[in-house]
Design an enzyme around this catalytic site. Sequence first.
Site, PDB file in Angstrom:
ATOM      1  CD  GLN A   1     -50.418  20.536  -3.739  1.00 31.16           C
ATOM      2  OE1 GLN A   1     -50.060  21.242  -2.787  1.00 31.16           O
ATOM      3  NE2 GLN A   1     -51.415  19.683  -3.643  1.00 31.16           N
TER       4      GLN A   1
ATOM      5  N   GLY B   1     -54.981  18.179  -9.926  1.00 31.79           N
ATOM      6  CA  GLY B   1     -55.625  19.287 -10.606  1.00 31.79           C
ATOM      7  C   GLY B   1     -56.904  18.758 -11.240  1.00 31.79           C
ATOM      8  CB  ALA B   2     -60.440  19.801 -10.924  1.00 34.74           C
TER       9      ALA B   2
ATOM     10  CG  ASP C   1     -59.992  20.880  -7.056  1.00 37.79           C
ATOM     11  OD1 ASP C   1     -59.486  19.850  -7.510  1.00 37.79           O
ATOM     12  OD2 ASP C   1     -59.309  21.854  -6.683  1.00 37.79           O
TER      13      ASP C   1
ATOM     14  CG  ASN D   1     -58.514  26.177  -5.444  1.00 37.83           C
ATOM     15  OD1 ASN D   1     -58.401  25.381  -6.368  1.00 37.83           O
ATOM     16  ND2 ASN D   1     -57.559  27.026  -5.126  1.00 37.83           N
ATOM     17  CE  LYS D   2     -54.719  21.032  -3.047  1.00 36.54           C
ATOM     18  NZ  LYS D   2     -54.992  19.611  -2.735  1.00 36.54           N
TER      19      LYS D   2
END
Length: 357
Positions: free
Chosen positions: A210, A59-60, A251, A261-262
């Site tokens: 996640q 997680g950023a 992120d 992002n993911k």
Amino acid sequence: MSIDTNPDNYQGLRPVQLRADGRALLLLDQRLLPAEEVWLELDALEDIAVAIETLTVRGAPAIGCAAAIGLYVVSLGLPESRGEFLTALRAASERLANTRPTAVNLFVALQQQRVAVTDQLARDPDTNVARLREILRATAEQHVRDDLRACLELGAHGAAKLPAGGILTHCNTGALATAGHGTALGVIRSAWASGTKLHVFVDETRPLLQGSRLTAWELMHDQIPCSLICDNMAGAMLARGEIQAAIVGADRITRNGDAANKIGTYTVAVLCKHHGVPFYVAAPVTTIDFSLSSGDQIPIEERDGAEVREHGGVLRAPATVAVRNPAFDVTPAELITGIITERGVFTPSELALTSSR
């Protein structure tokens, strides 16, 4: 119901901490959740760097917090000679910077530490190593506090935007991904606390799950209604009208509003656009990289193919099959309804306003 945004009153999970004696970084090992809750105590540079690389912490915002505290902890073992100390500190910072290329919070946290030391030496060139360590600690603790406050404040701003009904989220953006409370999941928490009746649809988030391992765990802990879905079910749920909004983290966000992002986030955004459902990105201002004009410039981390071929040590595909495993994708600004920050909610075209508030 008002939402408390004072970090001093926060009683929730803090996955990244400085040990009470100030000599070790404490990390909740997210690789083992939800089966085990194991805390690691790390004080060596390579151990901290590997923990970031292997997603012990992820997680950023949480990565940034781990790097900030980690650099201070590492400084305790560096030489007492100021010249040698500064050389070793620079090398340690570079090692941490090379752990994850996409999450900009990592670089923000390390830059804050560098600036704090440089400014102190500019004021007093004779500053000793003990004082420099004190400054590194204070800067790290302030970074963590600022991140927690940002999560609480963006949660309050975003809560007013979330409609009642089904809310889709992707990956983990909760307390586990930050200093506490969370970004996108923090908005959900704040909306639920303010009385919004919602039901969260949790994408499992392949390949490392996640969503199913971490987000579902956090939501169930807080007793917020949720259902776990496979990533490829989101379109069907939207088509059936069961989802009224989607909210994800980021992120890195570029100044035009593109958001990394993911992996799989772009797919969710396209589906939301097709179905006329609002798609929100929630992130602290530290996630916005104003040095990049668009998402084309964001470096995308490509991870080991074993993460796709295997899960839990069990082979799920031919052992020698070629694999592509980009960890992130970029959602273009035109697919984003609003970007939720601690300074308010902005359309992508309004993003530059965040830098002047």
